[in-house]
Scaffold this active site. Structure first.
Site, PDB file in Angstrom:
ATOM      1  N   CYS A 154      11.775  -1.259   6.942  1.00 33.66           N
ATOM      2  CA  CYS A 154      13.216  -1.511   7.076  1.00 33.66           C
ATOM      3  C   CYS A 154      14.017  -0.777   6.014  1.00 33.66           C
ATOM      4  CB  CYS A 154      13.504  -3.000   6.997  1.00 33.66           C
ATOM      5  SG  CYS A 154      15.270  -3.396   7.015  1.00 33.66           S
ATOM      6  N   GLY A 214       9.382   1.213  21.493  1.00 30.19           N
ATOM      7  CA  GLY A 214       9.028  -0.040  20.853  1.00 30.19           C
ATOM      8  C   GLY A 214       8.036   0.135  19.716  1.00 30.19           C
ATOM      9  N   VAL A 215       7.629  -0.982  19.148  1.00 28.88           N
ATOM     10  CA  VAL A 215       6.701  -0.982  18.020  1.00 28.88           C
ATOM     11  C   VAL A 215       5.573  -1.959  18.276  1.00 28.88           C
ATOM     12  CG1 VAL A 215       8.472  -0.302  16.353  1.00 28.88           C
ATOM     13  CG2 VAL A 215       8.073  -2.728  16.796  1.00 28.88           C
ATOM     14  N   GLY A 243       9.149  -1.958   2.501  1.00 26.24           N
ATOM     15  CA  GLY A 243       8.630  -1.786   3.845  1.00 26.24           C
ATOM     16  C   GLY A 243       9.390  -0.769   4.681  1.00 26.24           C
ATOM     17  N   LYS A 259      21.345   3.386   8.966  1.00 28.99           N
ATOM     18  CA  LYS A 259      22.766   3.050   8.859  1.00 28.99           C
ATOM     19  C   LYS A 259      23.503   4.062   7.987  1.00 28.99           C
ATOM     20  CE  LYS A 259      21.481  -0.052  11.423  1.00 28.99           C
ATOM     21  NZ  LYS A 259      20.189   0.602  11.567  1.00 28.99           N
ATOM     22  N   ARG A 273       0.801  -1.229   0.000  1.00 27.17           N
ATOM     23  CA  ARG A 273       0.000   0.000   0.000  1.00 27.17           C
ATOM     24  C   ARG A 273       0.835   1.281   0.000  1.00 27.17           C
ATOM     25  NH1 ARG A 273      -2.371   0.634   6.186  1.00 27.17           N
ATOM     26  NH2 ARG A 273      -0.349   0.974   7.191  1.00 27.17           N
ATOM     27  N   GLU A 300      15.286   5.878  30.388  1.00 27.93           N
ATOM     28  CA  GLU A 300      14.977   4.449  30.293  1.00 27.93           C
ATOM     29  C   GLU A 300      14.333   3.969  31.598  1.00 27.93           C
ATOM     30  OE1 GLU A 300      14.121   0.897  29.710  1.00 27.93           O
ATOM     31  OE2 GLU A 300      15.076   1.829  27.972  1.00 27.93           O
ATOM     32  N   HIS A 314      45.429 -13.013  11.457  1.00 25.71           N
ATOM     33  CA  HIS A 314      46.089 -11.961  12.236  1.00 25.71           C
ATOM     34  C   HIS A 314      46.693 -10.926  11.287  1.00 25.71           C
ATOM     35  CE1 HIS A 314      48.568 -10.080  15.354  1.00 25.71           C
ATOM     36  NE2 HIS A 314      49.565 -10.117  14.479  1.00 25.71           N
TER      37      HIS A 314
END
Length: 482
Positions: free
Chosen positions: A43, A287-288, A41, A52, A36, A219, A461
């Site tokens: 993300c 949150g979601v 989406g 990012k 829609r 928090e 290494h």
């Protein structure tokens, strides 16, 4: 089979939905996807990817402003043009948005543009979207269809989630932001309060601090990033505070007063006192919640719980022929979980043998703040709660040559093993590039690797990954470089 009949119709084109559609097409199913607003989406358009891009700009700015520590001289202080930073972020999303359209075309997946409703098992009615796309789409696949009634053998709901709003502190798009507004500011606020210290809250706190904003995080739990191992959380908190981010834990944002161009947050602290904080903006990151409304789920009798669709390990709901995946199907609400869940669901529908249910203990979590945090499996506390005897290994970034050379010597890798079996049951990291390192432990856990096998693995290494092996060695008293 008519043009309106399919083997599977997927509602939503986020990471779960479009990946499920691609897998269905690969398995020979006639597939359609209903969208829609925008391919990819939340993300791709408003979450994982554009954030990012923002954080990459912040990272480069941080490096530039500490160039002297690398023996480099830049004239004056590096500054950010927030409009250009946002423009780059939106450009990244637009590029990938077009890529999803290409995947639909390549795999001959029909895109049905509109808003879906399940009227009965095997039937989806698509109407005109209740709101237009947030941004113009890149070229949409030619196989676009629109409003109408479509029939299918299987319906997969992948409608994702939206920001949760607390009563009395509802986002208004002006002074109280969700991640939508926080991702594309016209100007940089001088001060911000971030409500919630999960991945979304901490990533925005980190970004805005790098941009020069004064940031306060509130928090309600006793630690930042509450789902993380407390030891890792404590290291992350110390590093964030060193960057100038003020963090208040065990603190509740009771109410918010709005003025013309500012908010005043009333914060109740653990000692019962109330503190007021005035800032330009408030980011609500508590949150979601799943997008389950308006789909006809209630009329169809699809079982839901706390705003999410109830499924089994294969995405199956209590109604035959109806499935759900991704955020709408409950936590953890992560893109990679949605993708894998989509593949599992489609493969089970197709009848492939040996399809394994989702093991949520093997889903990694990543937070892309500075410093980064990543984890998989059980925390030390959770393992002990389950009655397990454990061996715990730790290795600090300040003992790793590559980390020191990078100027990134603040961090730790922590590994947790079952003492009886040697099974790796958890790994937790904080520091530079740990979101790229964690996959090594995810693979190890998926293969049920033991400490012996990890000890005999040769790590290159100099790399940051050497710390992973040293952490394993430390759990067994065999650490070599500390």
């Amino acid at each position: 089979m008519t043009a309106t009949s399919y083997d599977v119709i997927i509602i939503g084109s986020g990471p779960g939905g479009y990946v499920a559609a691609v897998r269905a097409a690969q398995l020979g199913m006639k597939t359609a996807i209903v969208e829609r607003e925008h391919l990819g989406g939340i993300c791709l358009n408003w979450g994982c990817i554009p954030t990012k891009a923002l954080l990459r700009s912040a990272e480069i700015l941080d490096h530039a402003n500490h160039a002297k520590s690398f023996g480099l001289t830049l004239e004056g202080k590096m500054t950010a043009d927030v409009k250009d930073v946002v423009k780059r972020s939106r450009g990244v999303s637009a590029r990938l948005n077009g890529g999803i359209g290409f995947l639909m075309k390549k795999n001959k997946i029909d895109v049905i543009w509109g808003e879906a409703k399940l009227t009965k098992p095997g039937e989806v009615v698509v109407g005109k979207p209740s709101k237009p796309a947030v941004e113009p789409q890149n070229p949409v696949p030619k196989t676009v269809k629109g409003e109408g009634t479509y029939t299918t053998k299987h319906i997969v709901v992948a409608t994702g989630a939206r920001p949760r709003a607390l009563p009395g502190i509802e986002p208004d798009g002006k002074l109280i932001w969700t991640y939508f507004e926080a991702m594309k500011p016209d100007t940089l606020p001088k001060t911000i309060v971030v409500m919630g210290s999960g991945a979304i809250g901490i990533e925005f706190a980190s970004f805005y601090r790098s941009m020069g904003t004064e940031v306060t995080v509130v928090e309600v739990m006793s630690q930042v990033m509450p789902v993380e191992d407390p030891e890792i959380s404590a290291i992350a908190r110390k590093a964030l505070e060193k960057r100038g981010i003020k963090i208040m834990t065990e603190a509740k944002l009771a109410k918010v007063d709005k003025a013309g161009n500012s908010i005043t947050a009333h914060v109740e602290t653990k000692d019962g006192k109330t503190q007021t904080i005035t800032a330009d903006k408030l980011i609500s990151a508590v949150g979601v919640q799943g997008n389950i409304e308006g789909l006809g789920l209630e009329e169809l009798g699809v079982k839901t719980d706390r705003g999410c669709i109830v499924i089994d390990g294969y995405g199956k709901t209590n109604i035959p022929g109806v499935y759900a995946i991704g955020d709408v199907a409950g936590p953890p609400m992560l893109a990679h979980k949605a993708e894998h869940e989509g593949v599992i669901c489609i493969e089970k529908i197709s009848g492939l043998p040996n399809v394994h249910a989702m093991d949520k203990n093997l889903i990694p979590g990543c937070t892309y703040c500075n410093p980064q945090v990543a984890s998989v499996g059980l925390t030390e506390a959770k393992a002990k709660e389950q009655g397990r005897e454990v061996r715990v290994g730790r290795y600090s970034f300040n003992a790793n040559g590559k980390a020191i050379a990078l100027g990134e010597d603040n961090g730790m890798i922590k590994t947790i093993f079952d003492k009886k079996t040697g099974e790796l049951i958890g790994a937790h990291m904080v520091g530079a590039e740990v979101t790229e390192l964690i996959q090594g432990f995810v693979v190890a856990m998926n293969l049920e690797t033991t400490e012996e096998e990890l000890m005999h693995t040769i790590f290159p290494h100099p790399t940051l990954s050497e710390m992973m092996k040293e952490s394993v060695l430390d759990a067994y008293g065999r650490v070599l470089n500390a």
